[in-house]
Design a protein around this motif. Structure first.
Motif, PDB file in Angstrom:
ATOM      1  N   LYS A  11       1.077  -1.142   0.098  1.00 47.59           N
ATOM      2  CA  LYS A  11       0.078  -0.029  -0.124  1.00 47.59           C
ATOM      3  C   LYS A  11       0.904   1.252  -0.136  1.00 47.59           C
ATOM      4  CE  LYS A  11      -3.485  -2.530   2.429  1.00 47.59           C
ATOM      5  NZ  LYS A  11      -4.714  -2.579   3.149  1.00 47.59           N
ATOM      6  N   HIS A  95      -8.326  -3.192  -6.405  1.00 48.66           N
ATOM      7  CA  HIS A  95      -8.481  -3.473  -4.887  1.00 48.66           C
ATOM      8  C   HIS A  95      -9.549  -2.445  -4.396  1.00 48.66           C
ATOM      9  CE1 HIS A  95      -7.139  -3.054  -0.750  1.00 48.66           C
ATOM     10  NE2 HIS A  95      -6.260  -4.162  -0.958  1.00 48.66           N
ATOM     11  N   GLU A 167     -11.365 -10.807  -1.617  1.00 49.97           N
ATOM     12  CA  GLU A 167     -10.869 -10.046  -0.390  1.00 49.97           C
ATOM     13  C   GLU A 167     -12.140  -9.472   0.201  1.00 49.97           C
ATOM     14  OE1 GLU A 167      -6.554  -8.685   0.040  1.00 49.97           O
ATOM     15  OE2 GLU A 167      -7.581  -7.228  -1.286  1.00 49.97           O
ATOM     16  N   GLY A 173      -7.449  -5.098   6.507  1.00 48.92           N
ATOM     17  CA  GLY A 173      -6.928  -4.177   7.758  1.00 48.92           C
ATOM     18  C   GLY A 173      -7.789  -4.004   8.842  1.00 48.92           C
ATOM     19  N   GLY A 211      -7.199 -10.573   3.511  1.00 51.02           N
ATOM     20  CA  GLY A 211      -8.049  -9.964   4.660  1.00 51.02           C
ATOM     21  C   GLY A 211      -7.725 -10.441   5.825  1.00 51.02           C
ATOM     22  N   SER A 212      -6.640  -9.611   6.583  1.00 49.57           N
ATOM     23  CA  SER A 212      -6.088 -10.100   7.743  1.00 49.57           C
ATOM     24  C   SER A 212      -5.341 -11.190   7.954  1.00 49.57           C
ATOM     25  CB  SER A 212      -7.022  -9.430   8.882  1.00 49.57           C
ATOM     26  OG  SER A 212      -7.578  -8.233   8.985  1.00 49.57           O
ATOM     27  N   GLY A 233      -1.568  -7.623   3.300  1.00 49.49           N
ATOM     28  CA  GLY A 233      -1.571  -6.131   3.563  1.00 49.49           C
ATOM     29  C   GLY A 233      -0.407  -5.977   4.574  1.00 49.49           C
ATOM     30  N   GLY A 234      -1.002  -5.590   5.859  1.00 48.19           N
ATOM     31  CA  GLY A 234      -0.385  -5.340   6.830  1.00 48.19           C
ATOM     32  C   GLY A 234       0.759  -6.078   7.428  1.00 48.19           C
TER      33      GLY A 234
HETATM   34  C1  PEP Z   1      -4.857  -5.971   1.416  1.00 45.30           C
HETATM   35  O1  PEP Z   1      -4.780  -4.809   1.360  1.00 45.30           O
HETATM   36  O2  PEP Z   1      -4.900  -6.504   0.206  1.00 45.30           O
HETATM   37  C2  PEP Z   1      -5.057  -6.618   2.711  1.00 45.30           C
HETATM   38  C3  PEP Z   1      -5.539  -8.002   2.562  1.00 45.30           C
HETATM   39  O3  PEP Z   1      -4.887  -6.102   3.615  1.00 45.30           O
HETATM   40  P1  PEP Z   1      -4.672  -6.741   5.290  1.00 45.30           P
HETATM   41  O4  PEP Z   1      -3.813  -7.912   4.879  1.00 45.30           O
HETATM   42  O5  PEP Z   1      -3.902  -5.619   6.169  1.00 45.30           O
HETATM   43  O6  PEP Z   1      -6.009  -6.869   5.622  1.00 45.30           O
END
Ligand code: PEP
Length: 252
Positions: A11, A95, A167, A173, A211-212, A233-234
């Protein structure tokens, strides 16, 4: 057998020094995971730096977005041929942060997917429902609309060179994750939609869950038959966490 893919969506994060140390950390551990594909998706401004740092590694490079069209008066935009020129192989398309914060509608997402294919990039098409849509029982209708709008424009054969990421917006997030069973149900639905158009593509296309995803929930998610890896993501901003997720994807 579909090769697992773990993709790190950075990101809008990172300075030059952070990017250097993140890549150093990832590449030190990544050699142990040669059975999977590992991909990083930095910001546009860090692509060239990351490309140079990844020389002589198997880690792949992608961008988080592109604009349709090869060149022209589109201030601030970056095209598919520019991404290829700089050494990218993959690009995220649609996204949920692009769809919501930047108001990308179905037509624009489909046009971006088409531009990625034309530039010979592998698009990773992101689809997913919001919390309200899930509560209303609309998950499958939303996913179908997001997929069909792309298939209508490019045709199903373009998906031979594409990846899909499921997602759920409510899981991105937020620390909330779809249970492995919830995720599997949607992945199986996506594969069925593709199979309705073309059976062989349905068998080979990789469908990632995002997703997390963290090291402690990754193994159970990746154990599901239709989950072929993760869009992270994170947890992709920490080399150890990212590598632990890679490790989790190496075993069924
Ligand atoms: C993403 O941004 O595609 C994502 C899945 O973020 P996170 O893993 O932080 O939920």
């Amino acid at each position: 057998m579909r090769k697992r893919l773990i993709a790190g969506n950075w990101k809008m994060h990172g300075s030059v020094s952070q990017v250097k140390s993140l890549i150093t950390g990832i590449q030190q551990g990544a050699q142990s995971y040669s059975t999977i594909d590992i991909l990083v998706l930095p910001t546009f401004v860090h692509l060239s730096l990351v490309h140079d740092l990844l020389q002589s590694t198997a880690i792949k490079l992608g961008a988080q977005d592109l604009y349709p069209g090869a060149q022209g008066a589109f201030t601030g935009a970056v095209s598919g041929p520019m991404l290829i020129d700089i050494g990218c192989q993959y690009v995220l398309i649609g996204h949920s942060e692009r769809r919501t914060i930047f108001h990308e509608n179905l037509d624009l997402v489909a046009a971006k997917f088409k531009a990625a294919i034309s530039a010979q990039l592998f698009p990773i098409l992101c689809v997913g429902e919001t919390n309200d849509e899930r509560k209303q029982g609309e998950t499958e209708a939303i996913i179908e609309e997001q997929l069909e709008s792309v298939i209508r424009l490019v045709g199903i054969h373009a998906f031979q060179h594409a990846i899909i990421a499921y997602e759920p917006v409510w899981a991105i997030g937020t620390g909330l994750t779809a249970t492995p069973e919830q995720a599997q149900a949607v992945h199986a639905f996506i594969r069925k939609l593709i199979a309705n158009n073309q059976v062989d593509i349905a068998k080979t296309i990789r469908i990632l869950y995002g997703g997390s995803v963290k090291a402690d929930n990754a193994r159970a998610l990746f154990a599901m038959p239709d989950i072929d890896g993760g869009l992270i993501g994170g947890a992709s901003l920490d080399a150890n966490q990212f590598l632990n997720i890679c490790e989790a994807s190496c075993t069924k």
